[in-house]
Design a protein around this motif. Structure first.
Motif, PDB file in Angstrom:
ATOM      1  N   ASP A   1       0.842  -1.199   0.000  1.00  0.00           N
ATOM      2  CA  ASP A   1       0.000   0.000   0.000  1.00  0.00           C
ATOM      3  C   ASP A   1       0.879   1.252   0.000  1.00  0.00           C
ATOM      4  N   ILE A   2       1.325   1.641  -1.187  1.00  0.00           N
ATOM      5  CA  ILE A   2       2.294   2.747  -1.267  1.00  0.00           C
ATOM      6  C   ILE A   2       1.663   4.099  -0.909  1.00  0.00           C
ATOM      7  N   TYR A   3       0.354   4.249  -1.123  1.00  0.00           N
ATOM      8  CA  TYR A   3      -0.301   5.534  -0.874  1.00  0.00           C
ATOM      9  C   TYR A   3      -0.869   5.666   0.539  1.00  0.00           C
ATOM     10  N   GLY A   4      -1.154   4.531   1.173  1.00  0.00           N
ATOM     11  CA  GLY A   4      -2.023   4.516   2.351  1.00  0.00           C
ATOM     12  C   GLY A   4      -1.641   5.481   3.458  1.00  0.00           C
ATOM     13  N   ALA A   5      -0.442   5.327   4.005  1.00  0.00           N
ATOM     14  CA  ALA A   5      -0.090   6.081   5.213  1.00  0.00           C
ATOM     15  C   ALA A   5      -0.030   7.588   4.950  1.00  0.00           C
ATOM     16  N   VAL A   6       0.614   7.977   3.861  1.00  0.00           N
ATOM     17  CA  VAL A   6       0.775   9.419   3.612  1.00  0.00           C
ATOM     18  C   VAL A   6      -0.571  10.062   3.268  1.00  0.00           C
ATOM     19  N   HIS A   7      -1.409   9.341   2.526  1.00  0.00           N
ATOM     20  CA  HIS A   7      -2.728   9.895   2.214  1.00  0.00           C
ATOM     21  C   HIS A   7      -3.591  10.018   3.471  1.00  0.00           C
ATOM     22  N   LYS A   8      -3.504   9.033   4.369  1.00  0.00           N
ATOM     23  CA  LYS A   8      -4.245   9.149   5.634  1.00  0.00           C
ATOM     24  C   LYS A   8      -3.792  10.386   6.402  1.00  0.00           C
ATOM     25  N   GLY A   9      -2.479  10.617   6.413  1.00  0.00           N
ATOM     26  CA  GLY A   9      -1.929  11.773   7.114  1.00  0.00           C
ATOM     27  C   GLY A   9      -2.417  13.084   6.513  1.00  0.00           C
ATOM     28  N   LEU A  10      -2.403  13.158   5.181  1.00  0.00           N
ATOM     29  CA  LEU A  10      -2.861  14.388   4.519  1.00  0.00           C
ATOM     30  C   LEU A  10      -4.359  14.589   4.742  1.00  0.00           C
ATOM     31  N   ARG A  11      -5.143  13.515   4.627  1.00  0.00           N
ATOM     32  CA  ARG A  11      -6.601  13.653   4.841  1.00  0.00           C
ATOM     33  C   ARG A  11      -6.888  14.173   6.244  1.00  0.00           C
ATOM     34  N   LYS A  12      -6.260  13.553   7.245  1.00  0.00           N
ATOM     35  CA  LYS A  12      -6.533  13.943   8.639  1.00  0.00           C
ATOM     36  C   LYS A  12      -6.160  15.411   8.856  1.00  0.00           C
ATOM     37  N   THR A  13      -4.962  15.786   8.421  1.00  0.00           N
ATOM     38  CA  THR A  13      -4.476  17.144   8.683  1.00  0.00           C
ATOM     39  C   THR A  13      -5.331  18.178   7.954  1.00  0.00           C
ATOM     40  N   GLN A  14      -5.645  17.893   6.695  1.00  0.00           N
ATOM     41  CA  GLN A  14      -6.434  18.847   5.909  1.00  0.00           C
ATOM     42  C   GLN A  14      -7.851  18.971   6.460  1.00  0.00           C
ATOM     43  N   CYS A  15      -8.450  17.818   6.768  1.00  0.00           N
ATOM     44  CA  CYS A  15      -9.843  17.850   7.248  1.00  0.00           C
ATOM     45  C   CYS A  15      -9.938  18.513   8.616  1.00  0.00           C
ATOM     46  N   GLU A  16      -8.907  18.428   9.415  1.00  0.00           N
ATOM     47  CA  GLU A  16      -8.936  19.101  10.725  1.00  0.00           C
ATOM     48  C   GLU A  16      -8.686  20.605  10.597  1.00  0.00           C
ATOM     49  N   LEU A  17      -7.851  20.977   9.646  1.00  0.00           N
ATOM     50  CA  LEU A  17      -7.560  22.404   9.467  1.00  0.00           C
ATOM     51  C   LEU A  17      -8.756  23.179   8.912  1.00  0.00           C
ATOM     52  N   LEU A  18      -9.541  22.516   8.068  1.00  0.00           N
ATOM     53  CA  LEU A  18     -10.639  23.219   7.387  1.00  0.00           C
ATOM     54  C   LEU A  18     -11.627  23.879   8.368  1.00  0.00           C
ATOM     55  N   PRO A  19     -12.208  23.135   9.330  1.00  0.00           N
ATOM     56  CA  PRO A  19     -13.146  23.815  10.241  1.00  0.00           C
ATOM     57  C   PRO A  19     -12.464  24.854  11.129  1.00  0.00           C
ATOM     58  N   ARG A  20     -11.181  24.670  11.394  1.00  0.00           N
ATOM     59  CA  ARG A  20     -10.477  25.686  12.196  1.00  0.00           C
ATOM     60  C   ARG A  20     -10.374  26.999  11.425  1.00  0.00           C
ATOM     61  N   LEU A  21     -10.179  26.899  10.095  1.00  0.00           N
ATOM     62  CA  LEU A  21     -10.162  28.122   9.285  1.00  0.00           C
ATOM     63  C   LEU A  21     -11.549  28.756   9.261  1.00  0.00           C
ATOM     64  N   GLY A  22     -12.573  27.903   9.296  1.00  0.00           N
ATOM     65  CA  GLY A  22     -13.952  28.407   9.264  1.00  0.00           C
ATOM     66  C   GLY A  22     -14.342  29.124  10.544  1.00  0.00           C
ATOM     67  N   SER A  23     -13.776  28.689  11.677  1.00  0.00           N
ATOM     68  CA  SER A  23     -14.205  29.277  12.953  1.00  0.00           C
ATOM     69  C   SER A  23     -13.224  30.331  13.477  1.00  0.00           C
ATOM     70  N   ALA A  24     -12.121  30.543  12.738  1.00  0.00           N
ATOM     71  CA  ALA A  24     -11.109  31.494  13.231  1.00  0.00           C
ATOM     72  C   ALA A  24     -11.587  32.940  13.092  1.00  0.00           C
TER      73      ALA A  24
END
Ligand SMILES: [Fe+2]
Length: 231
Positions: free
Chosen positions: A15-38
């Motif tokens: 699974d060459i994509y798995g770990a790094v894509h999980k990391g990017l998804r988590k970080t991006q999805c967590e940052l999005l609502p923080r930008l919305g509520s800042a």
């Protein structure tokens, strides 16, 4: 319509994509609502610094895939690499646009910042949406092509070349997003491999500066137990 059942099974393959894509998804999805509520009437220096760090990692990731994965696919005559190349080009344009909005916010007077903050939030939301679809395509369309054209050992070699090309601070930054995004067994396998093959100082540094601060106490204890270490 995408067939989620037939395209998403790993079938035991590398699974060459798995770990790094999980990391990017988590970080991006967590940052999005923080930008919305800042509250952008105040400068939001820390949040913008985190966003910039994420965008830097995302840009490196795209470059690694172009250089190490797409070129390998092309060399073996894979179809549909161009589509992924174009998506990466779109990502690069978006990174530049997001950076331009961030710099504008940094220079703007307080009264203008909330409107710019909204612009940044919406632009980032569109980027996250595109990237989620793009990574889905990589894991369901590009990955099966990789499996048909490469052995697992060859895929591991490609991943090792990517990891080996990273300066230590970038490698640490990727570990900081991948470790908390992985399942307990996945992170133990990732860190276990490092424990076996990397220099001891590098492994210890990842445990101290990526795993410990990014995991809960219980998750870290679980990892240590799985790695058979003393806490
Ligand atoms: Fe990609």
């Amino acid at each position: 319509m995408t067939d989620f059942n037939s395209t998403s099974d790993l079938n035991g393959r590398y699974d060459i994509y798995g770990a790094v894509h999980k990391g990017l998804r988590k970080t991006q999805c967590e940052l999005l609502p923080r930008l919305g509520s800042a509250d952008f009437s105040i400068p939001q220096v820390a949040l913008l610094t985190e966003l910039r760090a994420l965008l830097t990692l995302a840009a490196s990731h795209v470059q690694h895939e172009d250089h190490h994965i797409h070129n390998a696919l092309k060399a073996r005559g894979a179809v549909s690499v161009e589509r992924l190349d174009h998506q990466h080009d779109d990502h690069r344009k978006t990174f530049a646009e997001l950076e331009a909005i961030i710099s504008e916010i940094e220079k703007a007077p307080a009264a203008k910042r909330p409107a710019l903050g909204r612009r940044l939030y919406l632009a980032f939301s569109a980027y996250v949406a595109h990237d989620l679809e793009h990574m889905f395509e990589e894991e369901t369309v590009a990955a099966p092509q990789l499996w048909s054209l490469f052995t697992d050992a060859e895929l591991a070699e490609i991943e090792n070349r990517i990891v080996g090309s990273l300066p230590p601070e970038k490698s640490m930054a990727f570990m900081q997003i991948m470790i908390p995004a992985s399942r307990p067994d996945e992170r133990a396998a990732m860190l276990g491999g490092m424990k076996q093959h990397a220099p001891r100082e590098a492994f210890d540094a990842v445990m101290e500066f990526a795993a410990r601060p990014k995991l809960s106490a219980a998750e870290f204890a679980d990892l240590v137990r799985r790695l058979d270490l003393v806490a």
